[in-house]
Design an enzyme around this catalytic site. Structure first.
Site, PDB file in Angstrom:
ATOM      1  N   ALA A 164      -7.477  -6.511  21.968  1.00  0.00           N
ATOM      2  CA  ALA A 164      -8.773  -7.156  21.753  1.00  0.00           C
ATOM      3  C   ALA A 164      -8.944  -8.314  22.717  1.00  0.00           C
ATOM      4  CB  ALA A 164      -8.856  -7.667  20.315  1.00  0.00           C
ATOM      5  N   LYS A 165     -10.184  -8.442  23.208  1.00  0.00           N
ATOM      6  CA  LYS A 165     -10.451  -9.531  24.145  1.00  0.00           C
ATOM      7  C   LYS A 165     -10.301 -10.888  23.476  1.00  0.00           C
ATOM      8  CE  LYS A 165     -13.232  -7.430  27.719  1.00  0.00           C
ATOM      9  NZ  LYS A 165     -14.538  -7.116  28.249  1.00  0.00           N
ATOM     10  N   ARG A 166     -10.427 -10.898  22.148  1.00  0.00           N
ATOM     11  CA  ARG A 166     -10.398 -12.203  21.472  1.00  0.00           C
ATOM     12  C   ARG A 166      -8.980 -12.779  21.422  1.00  0.00           C
ATOM     13  NH1 ARG A 166     -10.990  -8.307  17.802  1.00  0.00           N
ATOM     14  NH2 ARG A 166      -9.275  -8.062  16.341  1.00  0.00           N
TER      15      ARG A 166
ATOM     16  N   LYS B  62      -4.733 -12.656  27.648  1.00  0.00           N
ATOM     17  CA  LYS B  62      -5.640 -12.831  28.793  1.00  0.00           C
ATOM     18  C   LYS B  62      -4.897 -13.274  30.036  1.00  0.00           C
ATOM     19  CE  LYS B  62     -10.051 -13.413  26.727  1.00  0.00           C
ATOM     20  NZ  LYS B  62     -11.203 -14.250  26.508  1.00  0.00           N
TER      21      LYS B  62
ATOM     22  N   THR C 279     -17.700  -9.248  30.500  1.00  0.00           N
ATOM     23  CA  THR C 279     -18.001  -9.539  29.102  1.00  0.00           C
ATOM     24  C   THR C 279     -16.971 -10.490  28.497  1.00  0.00           C
ATOM     25  OG1 THR C 279     -16.777  -7.562  28.450  1.00  0.00           O
ATOM     26  CG2 THR C 279     -19.146  -7.336  28.750  1.00  0.00           C
TER      27      THR C 279
END
Ligand code: GLU
Ligand code: ZN
Length: 330
Positions: A258-260, A265, A20
């Site tokens: 949060a992935k955002r 990352k 995702t």
């Protein structure tokens, strides 16, 4: 790590990411722990892609996740990129297996068709819940038998698992003896929707069992799913794995990563030249398994970790921690 193992039972662990978005530091830590747990027992590792939620899946994310995991120094014996006896290793390609399991649950009257809308489910709930999964399902449709689904086929409905009375207990490899009461948390839970297909709960149990996985190490945000999954194992006549739940990574405000946030990352770290061995060393230190950051590949830590001594509190990732990783001196 397990004392009740028969010598013939080889550990089989898994990494089960959902494509995702890119993997972040929290995933890296959980997957590193899961990998070391299995490898330290001489175990095998399986990579499975959990892509059933078509509203959230991103096509390019699968390749990126594999790159991230390999960059970190993790490997697997079976997976979508290398194949294996129990494939396919992508959930969207395994749909008929979930349908077979659902057939059995229907035949045994372990599930019933539910036509409640989400709004109705929320309104009918009375007990307050701390879970962010929403209120417990009040059992509105539980009087139906599985055979009553036929006339409903012109409208969307869901299959719910009939949760029996009582608590479910398991010996968590990280948390120790644990219990959960799925009637209090969520109630009768969804295993499939007639229009969309299987739920996470059903697919993960069917796959873990079919792939011979006997060690499931994952984030503790999934701990409330474990009693449900144990009930599904029992209903399907399957042997549950050992479960272990790893404390989540949070930001300094205590929120889940949060992935955002791109700086968290793995792809960003990789592109900015961070040494993956340094990241591995820093993650192992965050687990409480080493006092200082010693750059190392995961394989150098095989046999040196103890899940029961994993630091129990959430892992707080600060901007300074990330900065020092990028500067090469955490
Ligand atoms: N695919 C799930 C996720 O990424 C994890 C499922 C599991 O470990 O049971 O959230
Ligand atoms: Zn209902």
């Amino acid at each position: 790590m397990r004392s009740d193992d028969s010598p013939s039972r080889r550990t089989v662990g898994r990494l089960a990411p959902s494509p995702t978005g890119g993997l972040h530091l929290g995933h890296a830590r959980t997957f590193l722990i899961a990998w070391l747990a299995s490898r330290s027992e001489g175990g095998r590792m399986i990579l499975r892609i959990e892509d059933l939620d078509s509203t959230r899946v991103r096509a390019e994310a699968r390749r990126g996740m594999i790159d991230d995991l390999q960059w970190l120094g993790l490997d697997w014996d079976e997976g979508p990129d290398i194949g294996g006896d129990q494939g396919p290793y992508v959930q969207s390609e395994r749909i008929e297996r979930y349908a077979t399991a659902l057939d059995r649950l229907q035949a045994d009257q372990r599930v019933y068709p539910c036509t409640c809308t989400r709004a109705e489910i929320a309104r009918a709930a009375s007990a307050p819940h701390s879970e962010d999964e929403g209120p417990s399902y009040p059992g509105t449709c539980s009087g139906r038998s599985a055979d009553e689904a036929g006339p409903l086929h012109h409208r969307p409905f869901a299959w719910r698992f009939r949760v029996p009375e009582g608590v479910v207990s398991w010996d968590d490899a990280v948390l120790g003896p644990s219990i959960g009461d799925p009637r209090q948390v969520g109630g009768d839970f969804l295993v499939a929707r007639n229009t969309i297909g299987p739920s996470y709960q059903l697919a993960v149990v069917v796959d873990d069992a079919a792939m011979g996985i006997n060690q499931v190490i994952r984030g503790d945000d999934l701990v409330s799913s474990t009693p449900r999954q144990i009930l599904l194992y029992q209903a399907l006549g399957l042997q549950p794995p050992t479960f272990g739940h790893v404390p989540l990574a949070v930001d300094p405000g205590g929120r889940r990563l949060a992935k955002r946030d791109g700086s968290l990352k793995l792809a960003t770290l990789r592109e900015t030249g961070v040494d993956p061995r340094r990241l591995v060393g820093a993650l192992l230190q965050s687990c409480g398994w080493s006092d200082s950051v010693q750059p190392a590949w995961p394989r150098e830590w095989i046999g040196r970790v103890d899940l029961a001594r994993l630091r129990p509190e959430p892992w707080v990732v600060t901007p300074e921690w990330i900065q020092s990783l990028q500067n090469g001196r955490p």
